[in-house]
Design an enzyme around this catalytic site. Structure first.
Site: not given
Length: 313
Positions: A228, A276
């Protein structure tokens, strides 16, 4: 016959429109499956297959829905939604897990072996004093021992690394030195020649790796963050990189995505940015997870991968 609303983007529907019906059929489920852009009476919906990037934000009309089944492993974009009163299940997918394990193992091995160093020094100088230590002599700390963290920690231990794992609550995992709590976090960071962060996004983990905690890492430590973006304080990381306290950072997740083109991470010589991609949800395997959960609920069994709202994951 259960009625299933596919509440994601039209691009997502294109990816799932064949494999999700096939996965349901393999589980013996005859269902009415409708994408949200085609519309379905909310009062008739039994299950919602959900992606945070989709158009559905208000769950209050879906009074009959037995569960919201997320296509994403992270639930931070939905868990605080006040209109969501239905049970929420996160995605725990073998394909996603394997993708994460391969990303982590690949980047750990690249830095362990010094591949970047040799690639940058193709200048005719014979530097045979730069051989890597054996994996057993390299300490790797994994922050977060959920499904993904455990899978990565076990693979790194299998390769031979000296693996330390940290989680908020105590755990016992074979071949992993498991630590917990504040004192355990300090010890885990002090030992981390390489640090892999796979923590969920919660109030307790946001900004966890600030200047003070980064300062506990050994000089030259390598950070890998496929978890995260909010775990790391960007300014503190950049300062530690500029000072040479952190040797390199491989970052897959960010506070703002896509990462703005002007962000200093892009141009920093000690930062590797990946967009990502460490753990993408794969429609074929994710569809089987969704079908398995619906089959469990239809058989009167507990839902799988149920989110604990009080913990945020």
């Amino acid at each position: 016959m259960p009625r299933i609303l596919f509440a994601a983007t039209e691009d997502d529907w294109h990816d799932y429109r064949h494999c999700l019906p096939r996965a349901l059929q393999e589980k013996g489920i005859q269902a009415e499956l409708v994408p949200v852009h085609e519309g379905m009476d909310p009062a008739l919906v039994d299950y919602i297959v959900y992606a945070p990037a989709g158009p559905l934000q208000d769950f209050s009309p879906y009074t009959k829905a037995r569960a919201v089944l997320s296509l994403w492993a992270g639930v931070e974009k939905i868990v605080g939604n006040a209109s969501l009163t239905q049970p929420l299940c996160r995605m725990v997918d073998h394909g996603l897990e394997r993708g994460m394990v391969e990303w982590v193992l690949g980047h750990v091995m690249a830095h362990h072996l010094g591949i970047g160093f040799f690639a940058a020094h193709q200048d005719g100088v014979w530097r045979n004093g730069h051989a890597a230590p054996l994996a057993s002599d390299r300490k790797v700390t994994v922050l977060g021992l959920g499904a993904l963290g455990q899978a990565c920690a076990k693979m790194l231990a299998q390769v031979g690394f000296n693996v330390i794992g940290w989680s908020r609550s105590p755990k016992e995992i074979e071949r992993i030195t498991c630590l917990s709590g504040d004192a355990g976090l300090k010890e885990a960071l002090i030992e981390a020649e390489m640090l892999v962060t796979l923590l969920p996004q919660t109030p307790q983990t946001t900004n966890l790796l600030d200047a003070a905690h980064l300062g506990l890492l050994p000089e030259g430590a390598v950070i890998l963050n496929p978890g995260r973006g909010t775990v790391l304080v960007d300014e503190a990381l950049l300062a530690a990189l500029d000072a040479g306290e952190i040797g390199h950072a491989v970052l897959d997740v960010f506070r703002v995505e896509p990462l703005p083109a002007t962000h200093p991470f892009w141009a920093h010589p000690r930062v590797t940015v990946t967009p990502h991609i460490a753990a993408a949800t794969r429609p074929e395997t994710a569809s089987r997870v969704i079908a398995e959960n619906i089959a469990s609920a239809e058989a009167g069994q507990p839902l799988l991968h149920l989110v604990d709202r009080t913990r945020g994951y």
